[in-house]
Motif scaffolding. Structure first.
Motif, mmCIF file in Angstrom:
data_model
loop_
_atom_site.group_PDB
_atom_site.id
_atom_site.type_symbol
_atom_site.label_atom_id
_atom_site.label_comp_id
_atom_site.label_asym_id
_atom_site.label_seq_id
_atom_site.Cartn_x
_atom_site.Cartn_y
_atom_site.Cartn_z
ATOM 1 N N GLY A 122 -1.658 -13.592 -0.976
ATOM 2 C CA GLY A 122 -2.107 -12.824 0.102
ATOM 3 C C GLY A 122 -3.027 -13.074 1.874
ATOM 4 N N ASP A 123 -2.331 -12.302 2.692
ATOM 5 C CA ASP A 123 -2.762 -12.018 4.118
ATOM 6 C C ASP A 123 -3.064 -11.030 4.190
ATOM 7 O OD1 ASP A 123 -0.489 -10.362 4.079
ATOM 8 O OD2 ASP A 123 0.820 -11.760 3.813
ATOM 9 N N THR A 124 -2.952 -9.979 3.669
ATOM 10 C CA THR A 124 -4.384 -9.322 4.505
ATOM 11 C C THR A 124 -5.265 -8.228 3.279
ATOM 12 O OG1 THR A 124 -2.646 -8.535 5.059
ATOM 13 C CG2 THR A 124 -3.660 -6.481 5.199
ATOM 14 N N PRO A 125 -6.787 -7.692 3.799
ATOM 15 C CA PRO A 125 -7.429 -7.772 3.327
ATOM 16 C C PRO A 125 -7.118 -6.231 2.323
ATOM 17 C CG PRO A 125 -8.449 -8.356 5.351
ATOM 18 C CD PRO A 125 -6.680 -7.061 5.942
ATOM 19 N N ASN A 126 -7.246 -5.925 0.905
ATOM 20 C CA ASN A 126 -7.265 -4.920 -0.047
ATOM 21 C C ASN A 126 -8.152 -4.489 0.123
ATOM 22 O OD1 ASN A 126 -5.772 -3.570 -1.767
ATOM 23 N ND2 ASN A 126 -5.904 -4.859 -3.006
ATOM 24 N N LEU A 127 -8.121 -2.998 1.152
ATOM 25 C CA LEU A 127 -9.039 -1.654 1.363
ATOM 26 C C LEU A 127 -9.621 -1.535 -0.215
ATOM 27 C CD1 LEU A 127 -8.003 -0.433 5.057
ATOM 28 C CD2 LEU A 127 -9.861 -3.130 4.137
ATOM 29 N N THR A 131 -16.576 -11.241 -5.473
ATOM 30 C CA THR A 131 -15.514 -11.742 -4.825
ATOM 31 C C THR A 131 -14.542 -10.564 -4.404
ATOM 32 O OG1 THR A 131 -14.732 -11.785 -7.362
ATOM 33 C CG2 THR A 131 -15.423 -14.136 -6.702
ATOM 34 N N ALA A 132 -14.510 -8.766 -5.096
ATOM 35 C CA ALA A 132 -14.000 -8.298 -4.915
ATOM 36 C C ALA A 132 -13.609 -7.778 -3.752
ATOM 37 C CB ALA A 132 -14.572 -6.850 -5.199
ATOM 38 N N ALA A 133 -14.846 -8.682 -2.438
ATOM 39 C CA ALA A 133 -14.446 -8.247 -0.901
ATOM 40 C C ALA A 133 -13.667 -9.626 -0.562
ATOM 41 C CB ALA A 133 -16.311 -9.172 -0.598
ATOM 42 N N PHE A 134 -13.340 -10.171 -1.397
ATOM 43 C CA PHE A 134 -12.296 -11.098 -1.026
ATOM 44 C C PHE A 134 -11.016 -11.208 -0.978
ATOM 45 C CE2 PHE A 134 -17.170 -13.153 -1.206
ATOM 46 C CZ PHE A 134 -17.244 -13.157 0.398
ATOM 47 N N ASP A 135 -10.816 -10.066 -1.420
ATOM 48 C CA ASP A 135 -9.686 -9.803 -1.944
ATOM 49 C C ASP A 135 -8.137 -9.376 -1.108
ATOM 50 O OD1 ASP A 135 -7.725 -9.664 -4.238
ATOM 51 O OD2 ASP A 135 -7.513 -7.110 -4.434
ATOM 52 N N GLN A 136 -7.300 -10.394 -1.276
ATOM 53 C CA GLN A 136 -6.421 -10.105 0.075
ATOM 54 C C GLN A 136 -5.144 -9.593 -1.374
ATOM 55 O OE1 GLN A 136 -6.024 -13.760 2.511
ATOM 56 N NE2 GLN A 136 -7.691 -12.460 4.042
ATOM 57 N N ILE A 137 -4.026 -8.746 -0.238
ATOM 58 C CA ILE A 137 -3.136 -8.212 -0.804
ATOM 59 C C ILE A 137 -1.696 -8.869 -0.095
ATOM 60 C CG2 ILE A 137 -3.595 -6.095 -1.959
ATOM 61 C CD1 ILE A 137 -2.893 -4.714 1.176
ATOM 62 N N ASP A 138 -0.640 -9.186 -0.202
ATOM 63 C CA ASP A 138 0.659 -10.095 0.277
ATOM 64 C C ASP A 138 1.198 -8.908 0.607
ATOM 65 O OD1 ASP A 138 2.403 -11.542 0.863
ATOM 66 O OD2 ASP A 138 3.387 -11.729 -0.587
ATOM 67 N N THR A 139 1.693 -8.408 2.400
ATOM 68 C CA THR A 139 2.489 -7.352 2.742
ATOM 69 C C THR A 139 3.595 -8.407 3.331
ATOM 70 O OG1 THR A 139 0.888 -8.545 5.474
ATOM 71 C CG2 THR A 139 0.380 -6.630 3.816
ATOM 72 N N ASP A 140 3.923 -9.533 3.331
ATOM 73 C CA ASP A 140 5.215 -10.393 3.891
ATOM 74 C C ASP A 140 5.780 -10.674 2.898
ATOM 75 O OD1 ASP A 140 3.495 -12.763 2.973
ATOM 76 O OD2 ASP A 140 3.456 -13.032 5.047
ATOM 77 N N GLY A 141 6.081 -10.586 1.643
ATOM 78 C CA GLY A 141 6.673 -11.459 0.585
ATOM 79 C C GLY A 141 6.668 -12.686 0.372
ATOM 80 N N ASP A 142 5.681 -13.404 0.791
ATOM 81 C CA ASP A 142 5.663 -14.652 0.651
ATOM 82 C C ASP A 142 4.559 -15.631 -1.000
ATOM 83 O OD1 ASP A 142 3.200 -13.909 1.524
ATOM 84 O OD2 ASP A 142 3.418 -15.579 3.311
ATOM 85 N N GLY A 143 4.023 -13.881 -1.166
ATOM 86 C CA GLY A 143 3.852 -14.442 -2.500
ATOM 87 C C GLY A 143 2.072 -14.528 -2.503
#
Length: 731
Positions: free
Chosen positions: A353-358, A339-351
């Motif tokens: 995840g919208d971008t892959p967490n490299l 599941t670590a391969a599908f982790d995403q982070i929030d970059t626009d502040g809406d709470g």
């Protein structure tokens, strides 16, 4: 979630055990053997008898094993087995044993139950043990040859003990220099008195010394015979008294040269006039170049990885038996799971995840290494060794890319002992891992990076000397049953060696193995491993005297199938709370290693049948933030966490199954941690203060509480149970 792989592993071991089960006659036109009962066995074990006959009962798991069918009844084989039973009793000293009855009872549609009743009779005892042929030997040699023989007057006469007595006396005499010693004799059994008179007849012959060493090899050998003789002379010296243990050591020394596919060291024809025995070393050269390829999968509750491996070796690089090895490992790792391969982070502040967490713990891992070895460096038993390694790795708290250079010598005067002083230089670029649910990063200060650097990355250098000593007397390094192992590693870093860290690292390791019981079915194994990492005491900004931080790459971690089995891989460690928003309590923290280590294990291994064994074990361990210490309880968590028998010294019990294969035992272990002690020490990355968090207290997702009701217990927030599937014994 973990139940499925656990059940799959158990099923594999059961099927493997079924494949190894001794089967009876395989004739589908005959009834299936559903019962086999041997009665009247008061002095001889029925299970021992069943191991000596061909007919066997169909195991209960046969319907679940598609690879092995039922054990069918064969009348001819059964009649031969009845004779085997009588002969087995005779070998145990029961010469009047007979079969009283043998019944064949049909069961069901296509089954048969066998019942045998035995009349054991009276056992035959050793009435006298007379030894002849040792009169010419000294009293000292006679005592050594006859000390504590398997055959004892007054005990039951057993044929295997009679054979062992003859073999042991002959072996002892040859070890004393009597190279032509022969031992025979006869036994006279009196059925009327149930006594056996044993005549042990010895022909010791003259005592010999070692003579010249000769080499037998193929035509046009690439290895100079003088090099072979030189290695053999490390154990066999001309003029020394002959002994077969010296021949065995010489064989081990020649084989350790690493260029022979077969080595045999034998004695030649003795020279009776000179009283010398020549030594013949028979060798067959192996290919000097080899390529090995492989792959593997690593599955753990804390890490999953797939990898490919390759190695090229030249064993006569530029002649002189210099060895050059180039190897590599390339893989992809996921921490803790896929599941670590599908982790995403929030970059626009809406709470959301919208971008892959490299920077999450998944990605490419590799290790490329080159190693050069020069044998006979300045002396026969001294080897020069140098290596260069580049690697990228992922751990639960950080990822890194870097390299290691190592150079030193290995002194091995005996096959069982080696001592190696080396110099090591390690250069790394460390990056703190981001959490699985947010962007919280493990600070580089927590990893031991120098202050004043970047927040999430740093470059470090570790320069140190290391001395390792090993004394290995185990009968098998992969699946040992007898002997012992003792090792010691010392590292001294910094100071005149430069580097970013000054430290002293001490790591002794002791293991022992003892096998006993009927047919050596029980093995007791024990291990003690402890270490401490000492750094200089410095004064911080507030004037407090504290120890300097150590580099995370030098710290101790524990937990896993070859460590303290009450924790998953590297999860017995001081923790950093790097991901407070994670749903599972154990996912909120990552291990950052410690400066002290203690691991103990006691394990009983029982041979069941075929290649299957059962093990029961008790493990204990600690990894503390401070140095290893004894004494009363302390309020400072850093010091208390390194205290033996303290609040952070954890205990676990468990059992396991082993199935023997050609590559070693396939091992499945299940462990449960005992609720003795406190939760793991968890340090706040901002303040450095120690605390703790509760866990679910579950076993593989069963029996625990929910997240809202997380509770504190020993080792929290980690789960209470673990399982491991691997190859090779735990130690």
């Amino acid at each position: 979630m973990l139940l499925r792989p656990l059940l799959s592993a158990l099923l594999l071991l059961v099927l493997a055990a079924g494949c190894a089960t001794t089967s009876g006659a395989q004739q589908p036109d005959q009834p299936k053997v559903v019962g086999l009962d041997i009665k009247g066995t008061d002095q001889v074990s029925a299970s021992d008898i069943k191991e000596k006959i061909v007919t066997s009962k169909t195991p209960w798991w046969e319907p679940f094993n598609p690879f092995v069918g039922p054990n069918y009844f064969d009348p001819n084989t059964w009649q031969a087995d009845l004779r085997r039973i009588v002969r087995f009793y005779q070998a145990q000293g029961f010469y009047e044993a007979r079969i009283e009855s043998a019944n064949e009872q049909p069961k069901g549609k296509n089954g048969i139950a066998l019942e045998v009743t035995v009349n054991e009779g009276q056992p035959t005892q050793v009435a006298a043990l007379d030894v002849t042929g040792l009169e010419a030997l000294s009293e000292e040699h006679r005592q050594k040859a006859l000390a504590e023989l398997p055959l004892v007057e007054g005990e039951v006469f057993r044929e295997e003990e009679w054979a062992a007595t003859k073999e042991l006396v002959q072996q002892r005499l040859r070890e004393l220099g009597y190279a032509e010693a022969e031992v025979g004799g006869e036994v006279r059994v009196d059925l009327a008195t149930h006594g056996a008179r044993v005549d042990l007849r010895v022909r010791a012959g003259p005592r010999y010394r070692f003579g010249n060493i000769f080499v037998a090899t193929e035509a046009n050998p690439q290895v100079n015979p003088r090099r072979i003789i030189e290695q053999a002379q490390g154990a066999v010296n001309k003029g020394d008294w002959y002994s077969e243990s010296a021949l065995a050591e010489a064989q081990a020394r020649v084989f350790r040269m690493g260029v022979f596919g077969a080595v045999k060291v034998n004695r030649g024809a003795p020279d009776r006039e000179a009283r010398t025995v020549p030594v013949v070393v028979d060798v067959r050269e192996a290919p000097f170049r080899s390529v090995r390829l492989g792959g593997g999968v690593g599955l753990d509750a804390a890490r999953q990885e797939v990898r490919l491996l390759g190695e090229w070796t030249h064993r006569n690089f530029f002649g002189g038996l210099r060895r050059l090895t180039v190897g590599g490992r390339v893989g992809y790792a996921f921490i803790p799971t896929l599941t670590a391969a599908f982790d995403q982070i929030d970059t626009d502040g809406d709470g959301r995840g919208d971008t892959p967490n490299l920077s999450t713990p998944h990605g490419l891992v590799f290790q490329l290494s080159t190693q050069f070895e020069q044998p006979r460096f300045l002396a026969r038993d001294l080897r020069l060794q140098a290596s260069l390694t580049g690697e990228r790795g992922l751990e639960q708290a950080y990822n890194f890319i870097g390299g290691r250079a190592r150079g030193g010598v290995i002194w091995q005067p005996h096959p069982d002992f080696s001592f190696s002083p080396t110099y090591n230089l390690e250069l790394y670029r460390l990056q703190g891992q981001r959490g699985l649910q947010d962007q919280t990063t493990v600070p580089t200060l927590v990893l031991g990076c120098p202050a004043g650097g970047e927040q999430d990355t740093c470059n470090i250098s570790v320069s140190y000397l290391e001395q390792t000593a090993e004394w290995d007397r185990r009968d098998d390094p992969i699946a040992p049953t007898r002997g012992y192992y003792a090792g010691l590693s010392l590292q001294e870093g910094g100071g005149p060696l430069q580097g970013d860290y000054t430290f002293l690292r001490v790591l002794p390791d002791v293991r022992g193995y003892f096998t006993f019981g009927p047919r050596d079915v029980i093995t007791l194994a024990a291990r003690l491993r402890l270490g401490t990492l000492l750094t200089p005491v410095v004064t911080n900004e507030t004037g407090e005297r504290i120890r300097q931080e150590s580099a995370v790459v030098n710290r101790f971690f524990a937990g896993g199938g070859g460590s303290m089995r009450g924790f998953n891989s590297r999860r017995l460690s001081p923790m950093n709370r790097s991901n407070p928003n994670a749903e599972q309590p154990s996912a909120q923290v990552v291990p950052i290693g410690g400066n002290s280590l203690l691991e103990t294990s006691v394990e009983l291994r029982f041979k069941l049948f075929g290649g299957l064994s059962l093990a029961a074990f008790h493990d204990s361990g600690l990894v503390g933030a401070g140095p290893l210490n004894f004494g009363p309880r302390q309020d400072d968590v850093r010091r208390e966490s390194g205290r033996i028998f303290g609040d952070y010294h954890y205990q676990a019990v468990g059992f396991g199954l082993r199935y023997q294969t050609i590559v070693g035992p396939v091992r499945l272990d299940l462990a449960r941690r005992l609720n003795i002690g406190r939760p793991l020490p968890i340090f706040d990355p901002a303040t450095g203060e120690a605390g703790s968090i509760g866990g679910l207290g579950d076993c593989f997702g069963l029996g625990g509480t929910d997240v809202e009701n997380a509770r504190e217990y020993a080792g929290a927030p980690e789960g209470l149970c673990t399982f491991f599937l691997s190859i090779g014994e735990a130690f």
